[in-house]
Design an enzyme around this catalytic site. Structure first.
Site, PDB file in Angstrom:
ATOM      1  N   LYS A  68       0.392  -1.669  -0.050  1.00 23.96           N
ATOM      2  CA  LYS A  68      -0.494  -0.247   0.010  1.00 23.96           C
ATOM      3  C   LYS A  68       0.558   1.100   0.113  1.00 23.96           C
ATOM      4  O   LYS A  68       1.769   1.171   0.935  1.00 23.96           O
ATOM      5  CB  LYS A  68      -1.293  -0.404   1.108  1.00 23.96           C
TER       6      LYS A  68
ATOM      7  N   TYR B  38      -5.231   4.078   6.033  1.00 22.94           N
ATOM      8  CA  TYR B  38      -5.278   3.349   7.285  1.00 22.94           C
ATOM      9  C   TYR B  38      -6.873   3.173   8.072  1.00 22.94           C
ATOM     10  O   TYR B  38      -7.386   2.668   8.098  1.00 22.94           O
ATOM     11  CB  TYR B  38      -4.337   2.542   8.458  1.00 22.94           C
TER      12      TYR B  38
HETATM   13  P1  NAD Z   1      12.583   1.254   2.993  1.00 28.48           P
HETATM   14  O1  NAD Z   1      12.902   3.790   2.704  1.00 28.48           O
HETATM   15  O2  NAD Z   1      12.885   1.214   4.087  1.00 28.48           O
HETATM   16  O3  NAD Z   1      12.391   1.122   1.700  1.00 28.48           O
HETATM   17  C1  NAD Z   1      12.491   1.057   0.858  1.00 28.48           C
HETATM   18  C2  NAD Z   1      13.464   0.022   0.027  1.00 28.48           C
HETATM   19  O4  NAD Z   1      12.976   0.566  -2.149  1.00 28.48           O
HETATM   20  C3  NAD Z   1      15.178   0.775  -0.533  1.00 28.48           C
HETATM   21  O5  NAD Z   1      15.604   0.043   0.732  1.00 28.48           O
HETATM   22  C4  NAD Z   1      15.387  -0.282  -1.598  1.00 28.48           C
HETATM   23  O6  NAD Z   1      16.193  -1.112  -1.409  1.00 28.48           O
HETATM   24  C5  NAD Z   1      14.343   0.657  -2.880  1.00 28.48           C
HETATM   25  N1  NAD Z   1      14.444   1.475  -3.857  1.00 28.48           N
HETATM   26  C6  NAD Z   1      14.201   1.029  -5.211  1.00 28.48           C
HETATM   27  N2  NAD Z   1      14.118   2.185  -5.510  1.00 28.48           N
HETATM   28  C7  NAD Z   1      14.660   3.862  -4.704  1.00 28.48           C
HETATM   29  C8  NAD Z   1      14.077   4.416  -4.731  1.00 28.48           C
HETATM   30  N3  NAD Z   1      14.783   5.307  -5.325  1.00 28.48           N
HETATM   31  N4  NAD Z   1      14.360   5.250  -3.116  1.00 28.48           N
HETATM   32  C9  NAD Z   1      14.704   4.854  -2.108  1.00 28.48           C
HETATM   33  N5  NAD Z   1      14.401   3.531  -1.949  1.00 28.48           N
HETATM   34  C10 NAD Z   1      14.310   2.989  -2.757  1.00 28.48           C
HETATM   35  O7  NAD Z   1      11.381   2.072   2.815  1.00 28.48           O
HETATM   36  P2  NAD Z   1      10.316   0.762   2.841  1.00 28.48           P
HETATM   37  O8  NAD Z   1       9.319   1.219   5.110  1.00 28.48           O
HETATM   38  O9  NAD Z   1      10.478  -0.416   3.374  1.00 28.48           O
HETATM   39  O10 NAD Z   1       8.683   0.842   2.573  1.00 28.48           O
HETATM   40  C11 NAD Z   1       8.704   0.898   1.254  1.00 28.48           C
HETATM   41  C12 NAD Z   1       6.766  -0.106   0.694  1.00 28.48           C
HETATM   42  O11 NAD Z   1       6.550  -0.595   1.676  1.00 28.48           O
HETATM   43  C13 NAD Z   1       6.000   1.549   0.465  1.00 28.48           C
HETATM   44  O12 NAD Z   1       6.002   1.027  -0.166  1.00 28.48           O
HETATM   45  C14 NAD Z   1       5.430   1.352   2.185  1.00 28.48           C
HETATM   46  O13 NAD Z   1       4.008   2.307   2.086  1.00 28.48           O
HETATM   47  C15 NAD Z   1       5.181   0.091   2.141  1.00 28.48           C
HETATM   48  N6  NAD Z   1       5.052   0.214   3.713  1.00 28.48           N
HETATM   49  C16 NAD Z   1       4.414  -0.192   4.301  1.00 28.48           C
HETATM   50  C17 NAD Z   1       4.454  -0.956   5.648  1.00 28.48           C
HETATM   51  C18 NAD Z   1       2.493  -2.015   5.894  1.00 28.48           C
HETATM   52  O14 NAD Z   1       2.243  -1.804   7.458  1.00 28.48           O
HETATM   53  N7  NAD Z   1       1.926  -2.622   5.322  1.00 28.48           N
HETATM   54  C19 NAD Z   1       4.398  -0.555   6.516  1.00 28.48           C
HETATM   55  C20 NAD Z   1       5.871   0.044   6.294  1.00 28.48           C
HETATM   56  C21 NAD Z   1       5.698   0.291   4.707  1.00 28.48           C
END
Ligand code: NAD
Length: 408
Positions: free
Chosen positions: A163, A251
């Site tokens: 999401k 959410y």
């Molecule tokens: P994060 O910044 O920790 O990780 C993102 C990852 O994406 C990076 O580590 C990298 O591996 C990759 N990436 C590739 N291209 C990138 C760019 N241009 N810039 C930054 N990162 C890039 O983020 P996250 O918290 O893991 O979030 C990732 C996804 O998961 C988002 O869509 C977020 O909304 C979703 N999310 C969902 C939940 C949930 O509870 N369902 C919780 C957190 C995040």
């Protein structure tokens, strides 16, 4: 390729932004998050802080277990979802995809992923001929969900997408069309639909446990540390849209819909963005909206990246109230009914929500079970998000059609 033939469109979709990604990777870990020309690109990032890797790889449990390729090894993938595969009955990690070679090696070794099932963003297209991979889990920054979902469908795989589904309803429609063309499943990772308290809340509302619904309130917020769009994709418009609403407020938006059990007929909203704060040079700090439903119920939804943390959902009906606080966290949910049937409700362990989603998609793939959180649900939510921004931008209440699009 699944009997559809390799069309020119498919080849283009499979290819994605290869050159830009490799250039950015070569620039090292401090590379910008967004390519300056041509929009958002997947770019390797360093290992997230505090990431814990398993001492022993999780085991595959069944012969018909669904193999997932994880695209994007960030905080949520490494700290929440990947460890939970150990609890899934019918899902396992078959491949990983990352733009950072060091992270690919460390994570691949810890999870026991064969060398030839470790893909970079450049080699992702080869996954089309990898029979170990049934489904692709897109856990990249939100602005990359649409392109990578389309690429995964072009590779003939099913898709589990984080999401928000995407940053616009047009992107959602493109993803749904790609799913239909490929004849593959699309599921949005709305984990609250697999969390026992939220499931029980839906059940209670179906039984009119608070009488006729009159008021709903949802609030999701936290205070973001100093940062800028160059350092953090969450404050970068190309990757995060308007910011807190797509990330946290979604959410509350979801809960308002599954607890009200109807679509709003009108929305009025306002946004706030302080001047001179690099966190909010591209996104909003706070978004609030007021919804009116055909039944006469009204809802107030607020979300912010600039206020102390909270995550609650309140529903007040003619005979009582349902209070969820915290409502949609990873763990620690609390819920109580007030009114004629006053009680605390302990619904079960919230942690089951993570693996529950994986097994649900596996059942849909293997047995044809209906997906509880399909692409159409993600599309509906993006339409409502667009309605919220349209109202805030115009300063007017917007009327909605039953599918969530704004009445002109
Ligand atoms: P994060 O910044 O920790 O990780 C993102 C990852 O994406 C990076 O580590 C990298 O591996 C990759 N990436 C590739 N291209 C990138 C760019 N241009 N810039 C930054 N990162 C890039 O983020 P996250 O918290 O893991 O979030 C990732 C996804 O998961 C988002 O869509 C977020 O909304 C979703 N999310 C969902 C939940 C949930 O509870 N369902 C919780 C957190 C995040």
């Amino acid at each position: 390729m699944d009997g559809h033939g390799v069309t020119r469109r498919r080849l283009l979709e499979l290819g994605g932004g290869v050159t830009a990604a490799s250039l950015a990777l070569a620039a090292g870990p401090a590379a910008a998050l967004v390519q300056s020309r041509g929009g958002a690109r997947a770019i390797g990032q360093r290992m997230p802080q505090g990431a814990e890797l398993p001492a022993t790889p999780p085991r595959r449990k069944r012969a018909d277990s669904v193999g997932f390729a994880i695209v994007g090894l960030g905080g949520y993938a490494l700290n929440q979802m990947m460890p939970r595969f150990a609890e899934a009955g019918r899902a396992h990690i078959a491949a990983i995809v990352s733009g950072n070679a060091d992270k690919l090696a460390r994570v691949g070794d810890a999870y026991g992923i064969p060398q030839n099932a470790r893909y970079s963003y450049e080699t992702f297209g080869n996954i089309a001929s990898d029979r170990r991979v049934d489904a692709v889990y897109i856990v990249l920054p939100s602005g990359l969900h649409a392109d990578w979902t389309v690429r995964a469908f072009a590779a003939g795989k099913h898709v589990f997408c984080e999401k928000p589904m995407a940053l616009s309803s047009a992107e959602c429609e493109r993803m749904i069309a790609a799913s239909r063309r490929a004849n593959r499943k699309l599921m949005i990772a709305y984990r609250s639909h697999f969390e026992p308290h939220n499931l029980q809340a839906m059940e209670l509302m179906a039984q009119s446990a608070v009488g006729r619904t009159r008021l709903l309130r949802t609030e999701q917020s936290y205070r973001m540390s100093p940062t800028s769009p160059r350092e953090n994709w969450r404050v970068n418009r190309a990757l995060a849209g308007g910011g807190p609403l797509e990330d946290l407020g979604i959410y509350g938006l979801q809960a308002a819909l599954y607890l009200a059990r109807e679509m709003p007929e009108s929305i009025s909203a306002s946004t706030f963005r302080p001047a001179g704060d690099p966190r909010f040079s591209e996104i909003f700090a706070s978004v609030a909206s007021q919804w009116r439903f055909p039944s006469g119920a009204v809802a107030q939804l607020a979300t912010s990246y600039d206020s102390a943390g909270t995550n609650f959902v309140h529903v007040r009906g003619t005979d009582g109230a349902l209070i969820m606080d915290p409502a949609t966290n990873y763990s620690g949910q609390r819920m109580r009914l007030e009114g004629r049937d006053r009680r605390e409700i302990e619904a079960g362990d919230p942690l089951v929500q993570f693996a529950g989603q994986l097994d649900h998609l596996a059942d849909a793939i293997r047995d044809g079970a209906r997906i509880r959180t399909p692409g159409e649900m993600g599309l509906r939510d993006l339409r409502l998000i667009e309605a919220i921004y349209a109202s805030a931008a115009s300063g007017r209440t917007v009327g909605l059609k039953p599918d969530g699009t704004v009445r002109s």
